[in-house]
Every structure is written in C-alpha cells, then in structure tokens.
Design a protein around this motif. Structure first.
Motif, PDB file in Angstrom:
ATOM      1  N   ARG A  15      37.576  47.753  31.054  1.00 46.93           N
ATOM      2  CA  ARG A  15      37.209  48.471  32.284  1.00 46.93           C
ATOM      3  C   ARG A  15      37.298  49.975  32.076  1.00 46.93           C
TER       4      ARG A  15
ATOM      5  N   LYS B 185      42.214  53.202  40.733  1.00 53.20           N
ATOM      6  CA  LYS B 185      42.294  52.982  39.286  1.00 53.20           C
ATOM      7  C   LYS B 185      43.725  53.182  38.796  1.00 53.20           C
TER       8      LYS B 185
ATOM      9  N   CYS C 281      40.575  45.620  40.951  1.00 55.66           N
ATOM     10  CA  CYS C 281      39.349  45.131  41.580  1.00 55.66           C
ATOM     11  C   CYS C 281      38.696  46.269  42.351  1.00 55.66           C
ATOM     12  N   GLU C 282      37.377  46.362  42.260  1.00 48.78           N
ATOM     13  CA  GLU C 282      36.665  47.452  42.926  1.00 48.78           C
ATOM     14  C   GLU C 282      36.709  47.317  44.446  1.00 48.78           C
ATOM     15  N   THR C 283      36.608  46.100  44.936  1.00 46.42           N
ATOM     16  CA  THR C 283      36.551  45.877  46.381  1.00 46.42           C
ATOM     17  C   THR C 283      37.462  44.721  46.782  1.00 46.42           C
TER      18      THR C 283
ATOM     19  N   ASP D 104      34.344  52.709  32.271  1.00 45.44           N
ATOM     20  CA  ASP D 104      34.434  53.869  33.163  1.00 45.44           C
ATOM     21  C   ASP D 104      34.161  55.164  32.409  1.00 45.44           C
TER      22      ASP D 104
END
Length: 244
Positions: A212, A66, A85-87, A216
């Motif tokens: 985002r 993050k 991007c998370e992955t 979160d």
C-alpha cells in the motif's frame, strides 16, 4: 530487575503467543477485531491499541488515516496487527470476508448490555466520536450494539477508550481466551519483532501494508510528474501567446 526479566524460563515458555505477535487465530475460538474510525483524540487511540493487544484482538482496522498517533500505547503498537482501509465500506467488506459481525459500542435504544455477552461469533468492535458519538454511516454499518451498564447518575457516559477496553475484555472472557502467563506483579511481555525482521519476513498484513505504501508513493510521483508536465504546457502556451 524488571519482573519480566526475573521470570523463570517456564513462565516465558508458557506463553501461547509467538514472540512479537498477537495470538494466532484459533478455529475453535471466535476472533475479535477493533475498527477505528471517527475517534479523535490520540490518547484514546493509544489506550485502545494497548487494550486491544492485552485482550487478544486479532487485527486493528484503521479507516481513512494512513498514520495514527498512538500516544499512551506503552509500546504495544509494535505488537498490533494493523490493517488500513480507505473507507468504512472497505473495512466492512474486509470484516465480512473474515465472517465477522460489527458491534457498535454505543448507548442506543436497541443496544444490549455487554454483561449479557450477546455475541455469536467473530466480532469487530467500533466506537463513536468522543463528543458526538457515532455518525449515521457508522450506525448503519453495525450489525448490533452493546452498552456498558452504569450504576450511578454521576456521569452520562464513559471515556471512549475505557468503554472499548471493558467491552474487549468481556468478549475475551466470552470467547474463553486463555490467560497469558504472569510473573511477579506483571504479565510476561513478548519481545516485539524488529523492523528488519518485518522487512525480511513480513506477515500477510505487513506485506499488504508495504504494498500500500509503495502504491501511495508511486501515485504521488505520478501526480507530481503530471503537475510538472501541465506547468510546462502552460508555460509553452504562454510563451506562444506572447510571441503571437
């Protein structure tokens, strides 16, 4: 007086970049992207950001983290358009939506020399870890590979940030990206957008990042509320057991 401050107005107005922004995508000029994943050292993050801004990278995609340490970026992180991007799979999908292929910068048996400019359109560049190189997942995500030819046997490879910088410059040359104005011994530096300006008039990427962060924070609050509720239930159950 700093070189940029001494520049005549003509030099400043010759800039093809709006204040505080990376070059706007051109339908005629292929865009480049930097995909950061598995790079471990903060100095390399900062240097890669600095080079990305200097060589016209459109977006920097950061996978997983993050926040990233940007030591050594020399203030250029304020100009970088960051996408989180998370992955790795999510990053690949983002790039596919932009029509970009992923190029791994790696000394690989199937890699082509970067001096041959084996590019065909929008390209995202990804580097491996400083110590162990690319993971199998990273290699599988790449559409092709380039390497930087060396001319002595003095070292087995280049520093990851140095390698990335060289490749980004080669792509900018191949894509015929126009040179930014110079003045004296420096290039003219555009002023970065202020935090207030980003808040009041966010770009699409900045708005997505704000959304985002809000999501979160909301998820964190929900988790804390659920944990607090679970603790209350456990306490009540314990009290009932003691009374019984």
């Amino acid at each position: 007086m700093a070189a940029a401050e001494a520049c005549p107005a003509e030099a400043r107005s010759a800039s093809s970049t709006a204040p505080g922004r990376l070059p706007k995508p051109s339908p005629q000029r292929p865009q480049s992207y930097l995909l950061l994943f598995n790079v471990g050292k903060k100095q390399n993050f900062g240097t890669l950001l600095r080079s990305a801004c200097a060589f016209g990278v459109s977006e920097v995609l950061v996978v997983g983290a993050k926040k990233i340490a940007t030591f050594g970026n020399q203030g250029t992180s304020a100009h970088a358009k960051m996408v989180h991007c998370e992955t790795l799979e999510a990053a690949k999908a983002e790039l596919a939506a932009r029509g970009a292929k992923i190029c791994g910068i790696e000394i690989d048996d199937g890699a082509q020399p970067v001096v041959a400019h084996p590019f065909s359109g929008p390209t995202a560049f990804m580097l491996g870890n400083e110590g162990v190189g690319m993971t199998p997942a990273q290699r599988a995500a790449c559409d092709f590979f380039v390497y930087i030819p060396q001319h002595t046997g003095a070292t087995a490879s280049l520093n990851v940030a140095v390698a990335g910088s060289i490749v980004l410059h080669h792509f900018a040359t191949w894509a015929a990206m126009p040179e930014h104005p110079r003045c004296g011994e420096k290039f003219v530096v555009d002023p970065a957008r202020s935090a207030l300006e980003k808040f009041e008039h966010p770009t699409e990427a900045e708005k997505a990042e704000m959304d985002r962060k809000r999501a979160d924070r909301a998820a964190k609050r929900r988790k804390e509320d659920d944990e607090e509720e679970d603790e209350k239930v456990e306490d009540n159950e314990s009290e009932e057991a003691e009374e019984g």
